[in-house]
Motif scaffolding. Structure first.
Motif: not given
Lengths: 338, 338, 338, 338
Positions: C11, C15, C19
């Motif tokens: 995960q 992410e 970003e």
């Protein structure tokens, strides 16, 4: 699976796909970009394949993002496998040498070749009784008489036998003599044969089609595995390219690539890839160094009289050097010679 | 046949070859150059092949200067042949359109596709009951049930049937329904199958292996011919190259090249070569213009539901344009549509 | 752009990418599947390319879903373009014949070849003064003396000149004589040369690299276009494959494929692709039939004395047939001969 | 040189060739076979090439039986050569590691990469200041500023510099900084560049064109040699094939094949051939084992931020393993690490 829509696709086109995927029990998420929309699919990929999404209006491309093979994939079986041929292992801790004549011609020639092979470190004997030949006018092998010669030589030398089968309906007969069945490069997409060897109860050596992609090669293995046989050894034997200095181009990179994708052992054939005697030893060294699980090499007591592929067979004088390579190189990659 | 000696070859090496050739009933003439010697061989080339000259000491290369195929060569049969399939000719004076679904799925789908084909000018119906598929999880065809559907549609439309056979042991069964047997690209070197169709008493359409050289393709035809069957139609269907914009690269030049080497008719498959519906009509125009003896084209009443190769099948809207091409183009190359 | 994550990606890996994309002003949408996650990116693709996403942890693949070329893409310019060479159009409504000798050798030979070309329907004259040759020992062209001969023959025949330039620093000189600059297959990724011809103020004919993908070919055109020159004509001239019966394999499918991707005209070179005189006329017919915007053909008054590529040049006896093809075929595809 | 006549060639055709060869000071011997005549030519092959024999009536094929390159051939220089780059040898007794960043980006990044390289056993520093890129929108290198960074890093680390030159007119500038000039795969037939580096007074590393045959590659080296520079190191870097699992297919067999044909050293680039970090070490082991004279490897302190080819650069964690391979493997093939 990802669907890439054409720039001119409409909102209706996108919704038609989302609905279709839902009928197959999946979910589809559309991401709209500046110039086009991408749809990610979640669920059972094989179900999606049957939907024929590529034929839907507005679809520019369908990108499969998981491998189409399963049983042979390393994803489903993270440990690398060892295949055992009448007690001889082929797998990640060893280097196994399979050697012998390209074609079985006479009892004498086969026995001499087997003794040469054994002296060089071979623990399995190769030899063809059924030869697929490009020309109908070329020697096609001795058939069952050749299998009997191989069995006699096994008796005499103790070397288990690897031999090719070229027709689905010969599988039972060949399996009654052989310890390992070989499927050759020209039969890499002979699906009837793949299924037959999958049901034969013998380990199988599957050569790469001379123009098969790595994915097609693994799909061919999947055909065998699907019939319940996972004792499969893959054999890289050169691919067809534009280069004519060698008979084929050995795709040495395929060894680590396939070992990462599949749990099956991978061996290398340095004889058929180059088609030249002077390349066999250099390619053998490279194959062990890159991490191949074994080698299959042509040897012949009198290559100038060989009925098949004489120019690539090692001769007596080369064998001392082969024995040295087989003795010294495996340790470098933390393996032992079987 | 010409033997090129290595620069380091000795006079003894040359003489050994001259003597060996003499034992096979041939003559060898050595020409000594500044850096090497060339030996020209005169006599029966097949005898020479068995001598394994490439394995003799001092030999750098053996160059074959006549074609290795005979029965299918134009040298042995200067007139180009016409093959007749239940009354429909495929040959040098005509353009023959074979069309139909890639795979037989249902009676309704097959009949509709046949009617589409006929309306566009087709005089033969294609349709697969046995499908060789890269994945064991893909639809493999209806088998004999598919053959029965084809026979019913032939009854209804009058179109003779062309259908694929994938296993030597299915040949008799398939031949009992089919008017022409198709050997597919993946079986281009399945020699057992080639021999079986050679003995089946039906015309054969032989697709080029997707990575076969023209010579290998003609050698595959020679396997069929050698069993007594010269009713062979060759089909160019694209070769594997590095280019990925199309599924395969149609080797359009192969049409005139093969027509010059062989007396057999040559047709083109514009559907499987490109793998894209939008290329079928342009490639059809090119194939007729270059002098192909026919075409084999996928059509499907509902390509978005096709179980096989939907993205390349022509749909209803394309057929009017196909019919126009079939009507207007053959005259340009002094042919008539069958 | 779509990012395919590896099965073992976490995960956090996902992410981190979301970003990073946000810092570049884009948006990323993750779709989590059973075995892996897919991330769709929306925003400026060129910005994303600079992010080196392929190097991020957990990334298995990055799939670009829009074309990397812009100025030459049909997406940005839906109408197909016509390029005019001193009044002679090359574009979607016409078929333009460019013909002449492979290499300029003498005034007499060039003039005779130009007259042969004109009689066959040519409206542009080809002829090489700078020849890139595989061997340093082969004839390399007459240089500026050859350009002067071409200019004299233009004067005499009225045919504008197409001629090759092989070095960025010769561009100004060649452009002072030529009406169209040719970039050859060996220079298809000579970026300095591409930029130089892009700034030369002359139309450019860009041959496909003999092993360029269609995408690489269009990127080469983008190099020219980026310097402000959109008067580019693409020329398919055969690609390198494993087949040796022809010098190269003409990728005839590339004509419609490129016409769909790019607005630039596409012509075909049937002389260099086959490398055989007997294939020039058949390939010419196929090229017109498939919709090529023109042809470039070698002719020579005495091919047996040609200093370059004699075996593929058309001779006097072939020209009547070429004239007939040029007269009859364009109408079939709703075009006129220029 | 051997001329193969067509079956329909006449006695006059044969005699015309014999006479033509005589005018060039050669001798021609005709051997008449059952189906065709073969003519062996003795004398100066380059003279014969100029005769354009292939264009003569009745000629089916012309077979060259000696190599077209001379200065770089092993025939003319039986001992294998060692090329010395500012004191660092590349040749048959050693294994030389060249490493560094694909592209020079900043002084800090270049220095760190050089220190990584040195720690792993490198004695030469690679780094590109001029980058040929498929896309005009990709980073093209820092130019002379990059060369200055390289010179500073050489000062600091003592590693001589290998760097690419992409335009004939930059050769003098690049040579004023570099210890060895690199010609990249896209310029493998940029003959102006080859001639310029041949006159530059610096050793040259010549990468194989990504679709060059071995003969074309050696002919490119001949272009350099012909200008008086025999300090050439050949670099195998993968060829273009149909396989897409790797960026290119490393043709490992080319190493022994070229070493037999040419006296020049041959090194391997395991970074660009596979295009994948996980293949670099396996391919390095294979390259040393087969007998390569050196390696050129991409390293980068932060590959995820690399402006060029980040996915294939080795990172810090890989370098200990690379150092081990460089320490242990050369002895196996009787070589020392430089």
């Amino acid at each position: 699976m990802v669907i890439v829509m054409a720039p001119e696709a409409t909102q209706d086109d996108v919704e038609a796909i989302v609905e279709l995927v839902a009928t197959a029990g999946g979910e589809a998420f559309a991401s709209r970009g500046v110039s086009r929309t991408i749809i990610g699919l979640i669920g059972d990929v094989d179900q999606f394949t049957a939907l024929n999404l590529r034929g839907m209006r507005g679809v520019a491309d369908v990108v499969r993002v998981s491998a189409p093979y399963k049983l042979v994939s390393r994803g489903n079986h993270p440990e690398r496998s060892t295949v055992t041929v009448r007690g001889v292992p082929i797998g990640p801790d060893t280097v196994t040498l399979i050697a012998g004549p390209c074609a079985v011609e006479t009892p004498q020639q086969t026995l001499e070749a087997a003794q040469m092979a054994k002296a060089a470190g071979a623990t399995l004997l190769r030899g063809g009784a059924y030869k697929p030949r490009t020309s109908p006018y070329a020697f096609q092998g001795l058939g069952e008489a050749g299998l009997r010669i191989l069995a006699d030589v096994r008796e005499e030398t103790g070397l288990p036998i690897v031999t090719e089968v070229v027709d689905a309906h010969d599988v039972a007969l060949v399996a009654s003599y052989a310890d390992m069945l070989q499927v050759g490069t020209r039969n890499a997409q002979n699906f009837a044969l793949l299924q037959a060897v999958g049901a034969a109860g013998r380990p199988v050596m599957l050569k790469r089609g001379m123009t098969a992609t790595i994915e097609e090669w693994l799909m061919a293995a999947e055909y065998i595995a699907q019939r319940g046989n996972l004792d499969i050894v893959l054999c890289e034997r050169g691919i067809r390219t534009y280069e004519t200095a060698t008979r084929n181009t050995l795709d040495i990179s395929a060894v680590p690539v396939v070992q990462r994708l599949s749990h099956l052992p991978v061996i290398v054939d340095p004889s058929h890839s180059g088609g030249r005697r002077d390349l066999v030893l250099p390619l053998t060294r490279a194959a062990i160094a890159i991490g191949a699980d074994g080698l299959i090499i042509d040897v012949h007591p009198n290559p100038e009289q060989a009925l098949c592929d004489g120019p690539q067979a090692l001769v007596d004088g080369d064998l001392a050097e082969l024995a040295t390579v087989m003795r010294d190189f495996p340790a470098l990659v933390n393996r032992t010679l079987t």
